[in-house]
Design a protein around this motif. Structure first.
Motif, PDB file in Angstrom:
ATOM      1  N   THR A  52      24.724  -4.889 120.034  1.00  0.00           N
ATOM      2  CA  THR A  52      23.265  -4.779 120.000  1.00  0.00           C
ATOM      3  C   THR A  52      22.821  -3.452 119.388  1.00  0.00           C
ATOM      4  N   SER A  87      35.494 -16.548 133.308  1.00  0.00           N
ATOM      5  CA  SER A  87      34.094 -16.860 133.031  1.00  0.00           C
ATOM      6  C   SER A  87      33.781 -16.523 131.571  1.00  0.00           C
ATOM      7  N   GLY A  93      21.618 -18.303 142.977  1.00  0.00           N
ATOM      8  CA  GLY A  93      22.298 -17.424 142.038  1.00  0.00           C
ATOM      9  C   GLY A  93      21.895 -17.692 140.600  1.00  0.00           C
ATOM     10  N   GLY A 145      35.110  -9.760 124.965  1.00  0.00           N
ATOM     11  CA  GLY A 145      33.958  -9.847 124.056  1.00  0.00           C
ATOM     12  C   GLY A 145      32.669 -10.208 124.765  1.00  0.00           C
ATOM     13  N   SER A 198      14.442 -18.806 122.303  1.00  0.00           N
ATOM     14  CA  SER A 198      15.556 -18.739 121.355  1.00  0.00           C
ATOM     15  C   SER A 198      16.934 -18.940 121.977  1.00  0.00           C
ATOM     16  N   ALA A 199      17.833 -19.432 121.119  1.00  0.00           N
ATOM     17  CA  ALA A 199      19.286 -19.539 121.394  1.00  0.00           C
ATOM     18  C   ALA A 199      19.644 -20.441 122.569  1.00  0.00           C
ATOM     19  N   THR A 218      21.804 -11.713 116.321  1.00  0.00           N
ATOM     20  CA  THR A 218      23.220 -11.972 116.028  1.00  0.00           C
ATOM     21  C   THR A 218      23.988 -12.243 117.323  1.00  0.00           C
ATOM     22  N   THR A 243      28.928 -19.067 123.479  1.00  0.00           N
ATOM     23  CA  THR A 243      29.694 -20.080 122.742  1.00  0.00           C
ATOM     24  C   THR A 243      30.771 -19.403 121.888  1.00  0.00           C
ATOM     25  N   LEU A 269      41.333 -21.722 135.819  1.00  0.00           N
ATOM     26  CA  LEU A 269      40.038 -22.339 136.101  1.00  0.00           C
ATOM     27  C   LEU A 269      39.000 -21.666 135.210  1.00  0.00           C
ATOM     28  N   PHE A 310      16.512 -22.020 132.538  1.00  0.00           N
ATOM     29  CA  PHE A 310      16.992 -20.631 132.454  1.00  0.00           C
ATOM     30  C   PHE A 310      17.383 -20.232 131.031  1.00  0.00           C
ATOM     31  N   GLU A 311      16.524 -20.572 130.074  1.00  0.00           N
ATOM     32  CA  GLU A 311      16.780 -20.210 128.670  1.00  0.00           C
ATOM     33  C   GLU A 311      18.020 -20.862 128.091  1.00  0.00           C
ATOM     34  N   ALA A 330      29.319 -21.582 141.214  1.00  0.00           N
ATOM     35  CA  ALA A 330      30.219 -20.816 142.077  1.00  0.00           C
ATOM     36  C   ALA A 330      30.675 -21.644 143.284  1.00  0.00           C
ATOM     37  N   ILE A 374      30.033  -9.635 128.042  1.00  0.00           N
ATOM     38  CA  ILE A 374      29.705  -8.698 129.116  1.00  0.00           C
ATOM     39  C   ILE A 374      28.836  -9.338 130.190  1.00  0.00           C
ATOM     40  N   HIS A 375      28.600 -10.633 130.094  1.00  0.00           N
ATOM     41  CA  HIS A 375      27.839 -11.312 131.144  1.00  0.00           C
ATOM     42  C   HIS A 375      28.714 -11.376 132.390  1.00  0.00           C
ATOM     43  N   ASP A 376      28.319 -10.667 133.434  1.00  0.00           N
ATOM     44  CA  ASP A 376      29.249 -10.625 134.572  1.00  0.00           C
ATOM     45  C   ASP A 376      28.667 -11.089 135.910  1.00  0.00           C
TER      46      ASP A 376
HETATM   47  C1  B1M Z   1      36.271 -19.357 136.483  1.00  0.00           C
HETATM   48  O1  B1M Z   1      35.485 -20.314 137.019  1.00  0.00           O
HETATM   49  C2  B1M Z   1      34.164 -20.202 136.873  1.00  0.00           C
HETATM   50  C3  B1M Z   1      33.403 -21.205 137.459  1.00  0.00           C
HETATM   51  C4  B1M Z   1      32.037 -21.181 137.402  1.00  0.00           C
HETATM   52  C5  B1M Z   1      31.438 -20.142 136.713  1.00  0.00           C
HETATM   53  C6  B1M Z   1      32.186 -19.127 136.107  1.00  0.00           C
HETATM   54  C7  B1M Z   1      33.576 -19.153 136.176  1.00  0.00           C
HETATM   55  N1  B1M Z   1      31.365 -18.275 135.508  1.00  0.00           N
HETATM   56  C8  B1M Z   1      30.127 -18.710 135.745  1.00  0.00           C
HETATM   57  N2  B1M Z   1      30.151 -19.839 136.463  1.00  0.00           N
HETATM   58  C9  B1M Z   1      29.093 -20.647 137.027  1.00  0.00           C
HETATM   59  O2  B1M Z   1      28.830 -20.149 138.316  1.00  0.00           O
HETATM   60  C10 B1M Z   1      27.794 -19.162 138.272  1.00  0.00           C
HETATM   61  C11 B1M Z   1      27.007 -19.197 139.543  1.00  0.00           C
HETATM   62  O3  B1M Z   1      26.665 -20.472 139.949  1.00  0.00           O
HETATM   63  C12 B1M Z   1      27.019 -19.493 137.022  1.00  0.00           C
HETATM   64  O4  B1M Z   1      27.121 -18.332 136.235  1.00  0.00           O
HETATM   65  P1  B1M Z   1      26.033 -17.925 135.115  1.00  0.00           P
HETATM   66  O5  B1M Z   1      26.527 -16.699 134.497  1.00  0.00           O
HETATM   67  O6  B1M Z   1      25.772 -19.107 134.276  1.00  0.00           O
HETATM   68  O7  B1M Z   1      24.741 -17.630 136.028  1.00  0.00           O
HETATM   69  C13 B1M Z   1      24.458 -16.350 136.545  1.00  0.00           C
HETATM   70  C14 B1M Z   1      24.623 -16.356 138.021  1.00  0.00           C
HETATM   71  C15 B1M Z   1      23.015 -16.044 136.172  1.00  0.00           C
HETATM   72  N3  B1M Z   1      22.888 -16.055 134.717  1.00  0.00           N
HETATM   73  C16 B1M Z   1      23.145 -14.988 133.958  1.00  0.00           C
HETATM   74  O8  B1M Z   1      23.465 -13.908 134.430  1.00  0.00           O
HETATM   75  C17 B1M Z   1      22.938 -15.180 132.458  1.00  0.00           C
HETATM   76  C18 B1M Z   1      21.460 -15.331 132.153  1.00  0.00           C
HETATM   77  C19 B1M Z   1      21.093 -15.136 130.685  1.00  0.00           C
HETATM   78  C20 B1M Z   1      19.593 -15.100 130.529  1.00  0.00           C
HETATM   79  C21 B1M Z   1      21.667 -13.884 129.997  1.00  0.00           C
HETATM   80  C22 B1M Z   1      21.707 -12.550 130.468  1.00  0.00           C
HETATM   81  C23 B1M Z   1      21.216 -12.177 131.856  1.00  0.00           C
HETATM   82  C24 B1M Z   1      22.204 -11.483 129.678  1.00  0.00           C
HETATM   83  N4  B1M Z   1      22.564 -11.539 128.345  1.00  0.00           N
HETATM   84 CO1  B1M Z   1      22.810 -13.180 127.361  1.00  0.00          CO
HETATM   85  N5  B1M Z   1      22.116 -14.195 128.732  1.00  0.00           N
HETATM   86  C25 B1M Z   1      22.113 -15.578 128.589  1.00  0.00           C
HETATM   87  C26 B1M Z   1      21.767 -16.283 129.822  1.00  0.00           C
HETATM   88  C27 B1M Z   1      21.015 -17.577 129.808  1.00  0.00           C
HETATM   89  C28 B1M Z   1      21.727 -18.612 130.679  1.00  0.00           C
HETATM   90  N6  B1M Z   1      20.985 -19.519 131.231  1.00  0.00           N
HETATM   91  O9  B1M Z   1      22.927 -18.614 130.819  1.00  0.00           O
HETATM   92  C29 B1M Z   1      22.781 -16.098 127.315  1.00  0.00           C
HETATM   93  C30 B1M Z   1      24.127 -16.642 127.832  1.00  0.00           C
HETATM   94  N7  B1M Z   1      22.942 -14.916 126.484  1.00  0.00           N
HETATM   95  C31 B1M Z   1      22.838 -15.196 125.206  1.00  0.00           C
HETATM   96  C32 B1M Z   1      22.935 -14.220 124.176  1.00  0.00           C
HETATM   97  C33 B1M Z   1      22.656 -14.702 122.773  1.00  0.00           C
HETATM   98  C34 B1M Z   1      23.264 -12.877 124.428  1.00  0.00           C
HETATM   99  N8  B1M Z   1      23.306 -12.305 125.677  1.00  0.00           N
HETATM  100  C35 B1M Z   1      23.611 -10.985 125.601  1.00  0.00           C
HETATM  101  C36 B1M Z   1      23.405 -10.052 126.595  1.00  0.00           C
HETATM  102  C37 B1M Z   1      22.870 -10.331 127.851  1.00  0.00           C
HETATM  103  C38 B1M Z   1      22.534  -9.243 128.863  1.00  0.00           C
HETATM  104  C39 B1M Z   1      23.540  -8.133 128.847  1.00  0.00           C
HETATM  105  C40 B1M Z   1      21.185  -8.671 128.507  1.00  0.00           C
HETATM  106  C41 B1M Z   1      22.410 -10.071 130.208  1.00  0.00           C
HETATM  107  C42 B1M Z   1      23.703 -10.064 131.049  1.00  0.00           C
HETATM  108  C43 B1M Z   1      23.745  -8.997 132.109  1.00  0.00           C
HETATM  109  C44 B1M Z   1      24.985  -9.049 132.892  1.00  0.00           C
HETATM  110  N9  B1M Z   1      25.378  -7.904 133.409  1.00  0.00           N
HETATM  111  O10 B1M Z   1      25.629 -10.070 133.077  1.00  0.00           O
HETATM  112  C45 B1M Z   1      24.147 -10.649 124.249  1.00  0.00           C
HETATM  113  C46 B1M Z   1      25.687 -10.754 124.279  1.00  0.00           C
HETATM  114  C47 B1M Z   1      26.371  -9.553 124.770  1.00  0.00           C
HETATM  115  C48 B1M Z   1      27.848  -9.823 124.947  1.00  0.00           C
HETATM  116  N10 B1M Z   1      28.676  -9.391 124.014  1.00  0.00           N
HETATM  117  O11 B1M Z   1      28.257 -10.424 125.906  1.00  0.00           O
HETATM  118  C49 B1M Z   1      23.531 -11.782 123.373  1.00  0.00           C
HETATM  119  C50 B1M Z   1      24.463 -12.179 122.246  1.00  0.00           C
HETATM  120  C51 B1M Z   1      22.141 -11.347 122.881  1.00  0.00           C
HETATM  121  C52 B1M Z   1      22.129 -10.337 121.772  1.00  0.00           C
HETATM  122  N11 B1M Z   1      21.926 -10.781 120.543  1.00  0.00           N
HETATM  123  O12 B1M Z   1      22.268  -9.184 122.031  1.00  0.00           O
HETATM  124  C53 B1M Z   1      22.610 -16.666 124.982  1.00  0.00           C
HETATM  125  C54 B1M Z   1      23.923 -17.385 124.613  1.00  0.00           C
HETATM  126  C55 B1M Z   1      24.014 -17.800 123.189  1.00  0.00           C
HETATM  127  C56 B1M Z   1      25.405 -18.247 122.862  1.00  0.00           C
HETATM  128  N12 B1M Z   1      25.784 -18.081 121.615  1.00  0.00           N
HETATM  129  O13 B1M Z   1      26.140 -18.753 123.646  1.00  0.00           O
HETATM  130  C57 B1M Z   1      22.006 -17.104 126.384  1.00  0.00           C
HETATM  131  C58 B1M Z   1      22.205 -18.590 126.651  1.00  0.00           C
HETATM  132  C59 B1M Z   1      20.517 -16.712 126.397  1.00  0.00           C
HETATM  133  C60 B1M Z   1      19.728 -17.237 125.232  1.00  0.00           C
HETATM  134  N13 B1M Z   1      19.142 -18.421 125.338  1.00  0.00           N
HETATM  135  O14 B1M Z   1      19.631 -16.568 124.230  1.00  0.00           O
HETATM  136  C61 B1M Z   1      27.746 -20.697 136.403  1.00  0.00           C
HETATM  137  O15 B1M Z   1      27.783 -20.696 134.977  1.00  0.00           O
END
Ligand code: B1M
Lengths: 483, 211
Positions: free
Chosen positions: A210, B144, A281, B96, A94-95, A165, B148, B173, A351-352, B196, B98-100
């Protein structure tokens, strides 16, 4: 005998549950939602520096009242699906943020047409029991993306839907869409049509969004699904068992919030945990260690007496290649062997974050194989072979015997485009491979005529609700386009 | 002793890094010398080793923590004019959201490239981003966003920065799973990075423009 696989010993399962309860008693959880916090404090939880400490008595009471199984019904209300026991049901992951364009060989943001195509395809894929709101449409305002997915899903696929949601204000609208299909509030409670995913935020946090979804779904009689996801080595212990224990604590807190809000409401013990890839990462959902965590989590959920869920049968590959097939098929088999009730994954890549229609077709095939595996080796006849020796030895084969004709369709699974078994499939097929065959199948299935799923009256009500949502955001509801 | 300090930093031993930095100072080494000849080259080496696949993320982040421990000892002794750190950078996940984890990795990589990083955590409001940039005299804000829905709020940081008349002096950035170069261009953020590692390269490019 149904084949099954368990990774933990009963003693270890007991230890995990016990330690998770100790974590809840001593460290508790942070709950952002005031109403939920107050509700738990009233029931005997204690507040310590902003964290809610949950006593064992509360956990035990919640586990006692939560049902061990429940049913979902499809859009027509005719077909029932039991969620519990060792029944396993596959659901598209999903999503996803993007779709892999199987024709052009590149990824892009999804638009309305992709969501419609995906729902129509899932309708036709026989081994996917449920649908999900799998893609995010980029041609509507982001604030409306969550409810817009459900609006389309229910119009183009009859199967029960796994959804969730992105924003708090989406729940009432999504609930209304479900109630229109069922014909009322009571009717939806009697025959739930959807599961709502609710994700605690590791480590040990329950956000307002949530928690709100958890409480609202309990009140509406919509089954909730806990998606706890400690990332082993980052937001959870790097040891698999440590992460499994934290997952248990986070999920038990969810069960307590949910059951305190509405005793007896259906809830699924699920998750999307992952290990952290320490080189890149990333969060590899297809890693073998991730899958082991998922299997163990489900084993614990079963001992707790709850229906179970996991994100398995998916891959981190960027497109449907060898890695995608290997990770997805292995995950699907392991999930089913673990008796996980709701398995989210098919179609999912990277990664989803990415879906592919061709991969959905390929995964559907893998799931078909898994269904075959899980039927096990059955005793069809007694004696098993003795009576066949005479015809076999006299003719030298049983190819057209009554015995073969009676059983071959049941004993063997006939795979679709994912598998090539011809000795000489021809140069073209040799070169194009499974992905191209699956893409052809997608085109063929989507070209088949479609009959409307919802009655015109319901469709009109759907539009009215969504037009209201869109106008609140100063936007207009786009027309629906199909391939 | 200099080699011991470099080894302590590379192996992520924060206590030894702090103590050896102090000992070298007592022995008469200059703070600028310790920083420029030992600490910064070693942390860059750690980054190179990570890129080559020799070091893993936990080790790289711990080396950054050790660097911080060493810096705490020499920072007060550095003359204001000899600020050898590359830049001051504000990092956080947008309001808004909390993905950190991604944000934490970006912060860690920037630190290991020798920048001073102020990590505001997750769910950070546009006002807090810009307020922190002013308070810390930062040259760059890194935002970060993983959803969406929340990436929309990145635009408010750009607006807030422009309203505070910091355009040209403080770069922005953006990154995170749903964020693209097109989105960065659309909202007027000067930089975008998909991961990163590239965030470090992009930060260097932006710092060269704003400084
Ligand atoms: C400033 O410059 C920069 C430059 C580069 C930057 C940067 C800034 N920030 C990041 N980067 C870049 O560099 C990093 C390292 O190379 C990378 O960072 P990332 O953050 O991408 O990568 C991390 C190292 C590892 N990746 C992650 O940590 C994210 C992995 C996925 C699976 C994910 C996780 C783990 C989580 N989640 Co959430 N989560 C997903 C994610 C799926 C995905 N593939 O993204 C996603 C993003 N989540 C989603 C959803 C829906 C949600 N999540 C939620 C919650 C969570 C958890 C809390 C359970 C957990 C986060 C834990 C935490 N402490 O961070 C909810 C939102 C809560 C909120 N208000 O924020 C909730 C809304 C779910 C719900 N209904 O409760 C989806 C997004 C949908 C959308 N509309 O965009 C999602 C794509 C998964 C899915 N397929 O459903 C690059 O993007």
């Amino acid at each position: 005998m149904t084949p099954s696989l368990r990774l933990l010993s009963p003693t270890t399962v007991g230890d995990v549950i016990d330690e998770a309860q100790t974590i809840l008693e001593t460290w508790g959880v942070w709950i952002e939602h005031e109403q939920a916090r107050a509700m738990l404090l009233e029931k005997g939880a204690k507040l310590k520096e902003n964290r809610v400490l949950i006593p064992r008595t509360l956990v035990d009471a919640a586990l006692e009242s939560a049902p061990s199984e429940f049913s979902l019904w499809d859009v027509t209300g005719a077909q029932e699906y039991v969620v519990g026991g060792d029944q396993f049901r596959f659901v598209p992951g999903s999503a996803a943020l993007e779709i892999w364009d199987d024709q052009k060989g590149k990824s892009r943001r999804a638009i309305t047409r992709d969501l419609v195509d995906l729902a129509r395809l899932v309708e036709k894929l026989e081994y996917l029991s449920f649908q999900s709101t799998s893609l995010i449409s980029s041609d509507v305002p982001e604030e409306l993306a969550d409810r817009y997915r459900l609006y389309l899903a229910l119009q183009f696929c009859r199967k029960p839907v796994v959804t969730g949601t992105f924003q708090e204000d989406a729940f009432p609208c999504m609930q209304m869409l479900l109630e229109i299909v069922r014909g009322g509030v009571r009717e939806l409670k009697d025959k739930p049509l959807a599961i709502f995913d609710c994700c605690p935020s590791a480590p040990l946090n329950w956000s307002r969004l949530t928690t709100d979804a958890l409480i609202r779904s309990s009140a509406a009689g919509i089954p909730a699904e806990l998606i706890s996801m400690p990332l082993a080595g980052a937001t959870g212990p790097v040891t698999l068992l440590g992460s499994i224990t934290q997952h248990c604590a986070e999920s038990l807190a969810g069960v307590v919030i949910h059951q305190t809000a509405k005793s007896g409401a259906p809830i699924v013990y699920g998750g999307s945990p992952s290990i952290m890839d320490m080189r890149h990462g990333t969060t590899p959902m297809g890693a073998v260690e991730t899958q082991m965590i998922d299997m163990a989590n489900a084993q614990i959920g079963k001992v707790l007496g709850l229906p179970t869920h996991a994100y398995m049968g998916l891959s981190d590959a960027p497109w449907p290649d060898y890695q995608a097939g290997a990770e997805s098929t292995m995950g699907a088999a392991l999930a089913a062997l673990s008796g996980i009730n709701v398995i989210s994954g098919p179609g999912m890549l990277k990664f989803e974050s990415r879906q592919s229609l061709a991969k959905l077709v390929l995964d559907n095939d893998s799931v078909g194989t898994v269904h075959r595996l899980l039927r096990g080796i059955e005793t069809r006849e007694q004696p098993m072979a003795l009576d066949l020796m005479e015809p076999l030895l006299s003719k030298g084969h049983l190819l057209n015997s009554g015995h073969t004709r009676k059983w071959f369709r049941e004993e063997f699974y006939f795979p679709g485009p994912s598998v090539e078994r011809r000795t000489d499939p021809g140069e073209e097929s040799d070169a194009r491979g499974a992905h191209a065959r699956a893409s052809d199948r997608v085109k063929k299935l989507l070209a088949e005529p479609r009959h409307p799923i919802l009655e015109p009256r319901m469709q009109a009500e759907f539009r009215k609700i969504m037009e209201r949502e869109f106008s609140r955001h100063g936007a207009s509801l786009p027309p629906i386009k199909e391939s | 002793m200099r080699e011991q300090l470099a080894n302590a930093l590379l192996s992520g031993d924060d206590i030894a890094t702090r103590d050896l930095t102090a000992t070298l100072l007592e022995q008469g080494e200059s703070p600028v010398g310790i920083l420029e000849d030992i600490l910064l080259p070693t942390i860059r080496k750690a980054g190179d080793l990570w890129e080559e696949g020799e070091l893993f993320i936990p080790e790289l982040l711990q080396a950054s923590a050790a660097l911080k421990a060493g810096l705490e000892v020499i920072k007060p002794l550095l003359p204001a004019s000899s600020e050898s750190m590359r830049g001051t950078i504000i990092v956080g996940t947008i309001q808004g959201d909390i993905h950190d984890i991604g944000k934490t990795l970006v912060a860690g990589m920037l630190e290991s490239a020798g920048h001073r990083v102020v990590d505001l955590g997750a769910d950070v409001s546009p006002q807090s981003f810009v307020g922190a940039a002013q308070r810390e005299a930062a040259q760059l804000i890194c935002i970060s966003a993983l959803l969406t829905t929340t990436m929309l709020n990145q635009e408010s940081v750009v607006t807030e920065r422009n309203n505070a008349a910091l355009q040209g002096r403080v770069g922005i950035l953006v990154g995170g799973a749903p964020v693209t170069r097109e989105w960065a261009d659309r909202i007027g953020a000067e930089g975008y990075a998909p991961d990163a590692f590239r965030a470090v390269q992009e930060a260097a490019r932006l710092l060269a423009i704003v400084q």
